[in-house]
Scaffold this active site. Structure first.
Site, PDB file in Angstrom:
ATOM      1  N   CYS A  70       7.838   3.635  -0.286  1.00  0.00           N
ATOM      2  CA  CYS A  70       7.678   3.341   1.150  1.00  0.00           C
ATOM      3  C   CYS A  70       8.980   2.960   1.824  1.00  0.00           C
ATOM      4  O   CYS A  70       9.081   2.975   3.047  1.00  0.00           O
ATOM      5  CB  CYS A  70       6.643   2.246   1.359  1.00  0.00           C
ATOM      6  SG  CYS A  70       5.049   2.695   0.690  1.00  0.00           S
ATOM      7  N   HIS A  75       7.317  -0.579   8.307  1.00  0.00           N
ATOM      8  CA  HIS A  75       6.516   0.336   7.490  1.00  0.00           C
ATOM      9  C   HIS A  75       5.046  -0.001   7.700  1.00  0.00           C
ATOM     10  O   HIS A  75       4.652  -1.169   7.654  1.00  0.00           O
ATOM     11  CB  HIS A  75       6.907   0.167   6.020  1.00  0.00           C
ATOM     12  CG  HIS A  75       5.949   0.832   5.080  1.00  0.00           C
ATOM     13  ND1 HIS A  75       5.583   2.158   5.193  1.00  0.00           N
ATOM     14  CD2 HIS A  75       5.256   0.341   4.021  1.00  0.00           C
ATOM     15  CE1 HIS A  75       4.726   2.455   4.237  1.00  0.00           C
ATOM     16  NE2 HIS A  75       4.500   1.372   3.516  1.00  0.00           N
ATOM     17  N   ASN A 106      -1.309   4.597   5.438  1.00  0.00           N
ATOM     18  CA  ASN A 106       0.020   4.433   4.857  1.00  0.00           C
ATOM     19  C   ASN A 106       0.535   5.797   4.410  1.00  0.00           C
ATOM     20  O   ASN A 106       0.066   6.345   3.412  1.00  0.00           O
ATOM     21  CB  ASN A 106      -0.067   3.457   3.670  1.00  0.00           C
ATOM     22  CG  ASN A 106       1.269   3.212   2.993  1.00  0.00           C
ATOM     23  OD1 ASN A 106       2.241   3.893   3.272  1.00  0.00           O
ATOM     24  ND2 ASN A 106       1.292   2.241   2.092  1.00  0.00           N
TER      25      ASN A 106
END
Ligand code: ACO
Length: 325
Positions: A112, A252, A282
């Protein structure tokens, strides 16, 4: 010399998978997913669509916005953990798709945090004077490595790609700082056990679901909140700024509860924090560039805006960056 953003682009696959769709696939429900994650729906790549296809479209859009041809690009660096193949780098496939024949291209594997790691490399490259233009991409087909029978993880992730085009310029607008960290002691709290050289491909491994993402969500959650807060504070301090100076906090997008906890600890107000995790889930390395492109195309960035970005992911890896738009 500073690396300035001169174009942004993103691509989200057409197929929408809602929480109600997931209710039919695993033992879960819309209320649980919204309360624990803030996610309402996510996008899923078509069967014939891979990470390089999504990345290419996002990059083309960034180039179009900037009015720059693919031949002018000197470097392509892409954060991804869901490349088309274990190797070669998916960025090379994107380079060929774009016709960016003068660019060197490689992938960064930082989960990520991949986009921020890639941004840091591109900014260093451009400020060193070695090149003029760099494409920084975050692209993921998380749906291909998610176990669709595991309710603990399958509700969290989605597919997509985002890209920014950076140009080396004189002046004060651009990437002001990058702070990056890793701690491999935690690698197995969030990882894909197979198939690499440690756990090579086998029929038994497929039956044990080793090629799918594994995560101890609540452990990741705690460390993510702490690390994102600390690395964001470090970025502000390094630039002599406070939370009040931040025009946009673009973190994020993993989980709304993480974002709320970090926003509060940084003493930012909700209006400063950009959120789209509800729409896309996500998308790992893609979340930050997709968010930047959304804000940009909505016309909500003004010259001189200060954008604080922060990410946390598998590795563990984490980092922050501040851009003056
Ligand atoms: N639907 C219904 N119940 C569920 C679901 C689901 N989809 N998933 C888990 N549960 C259950 C669990 O089985 C557990 O039940 P039990 O108490 O009977 O055992 C209960 O809900 C609570 O589970 P927890 O894991 O403790 O729930 P938590 O509140 O921690 O939320 C979550 C889980 C959303 C995964 C959270 O921990 C999280 O977001 N973690 C961080 C994930 C993350 O940010 N990853 C970042 C990086 S990703 C990358 O780098 C690729």
């Amino acid at each position: 010399m500073i690396a300035r953003v001169i174009g942004t682009g993103s691509y989200l696959p057409e197929k929408v998978l809602s929480n109600f769709d997931l209710e039919k696939m695993v033992e879960t429900n819309n209320e649980w997913i919204i309360a624990r994650t803030g996610i309402e729906e996510r996008r899923i790549a078509a069967d014939n669509e891979s990470t390089s296809d999504m990345a290419t479209k996002a990059a083309q859009r960034a180039l179009e916005m900037a009015g720059v041809s693919a031949e002018e690009v000197d470097m392509i660096v892409m954060g991804t953990i869901t490349g088309d193949h274990p190797w070669p780098a998916t960025a090379c496939i994107v380079q060929a798709n774009l016709g960016a024949k003068n660019a060197y291209a490689y992938d960064v594997s930082a989960a990520c945090s991949g986009f921020l790691y890639a941004l840091s490399a591109a900014s260093d490259y451009l400020t060193s004077g070695r090149g003029k233009k760099a494409l920084v991409i975050g692209a993921e087909a998380m749906s291909r490595i998610v176990d669709w029978t595991d309710r603990n993880t399958c509700v969290l992730f989605g597919d997509g790609a985002g890209a920014i085009l950076l140009e080396a310029q004189e002046g004060e607008f651009g990437v002001l700082s990058c702070h990056l960290y890793s701690d491999g002691n935690y690698f197995d709290l969030l990882y894909q056990p197979g198939f690499g050289t440690k756990v090579p491909a086998s029929i038994a491994g497929i039956e044990e679901k080793l090629p799918y993402l594994k995560m101890q969500g609540n452990e990741v959650f705690k460390i993510a909140v702490r690390s994102l807060t600390a690395v964001s504070k470090e970025a502000l301090k390094a630039n002599g700024m406070t939370s009040e100076d931040v025009t946009w906090f673009v973190p994020h997008q993993a989980n709304l509860r993480i974002l709320e906890a970090v926003t509060k600890r940084l003493k930012l107000v909700d209006e400063q924090c950009f959120i789209n995790v509800n729409k896309y889930g996500n998308t790992s390395g893609a979340t930050i560039p997709v968010a930047l492109d959304e804000i940009n195309r909505q016309g909500r960035f003004n010259e001189g805006d200060l954008i604080l970005m922060a990410a946390f992911g598998g590795g563990f890896t984490w980092g922050s960056s501040i851009i003056r738009w």
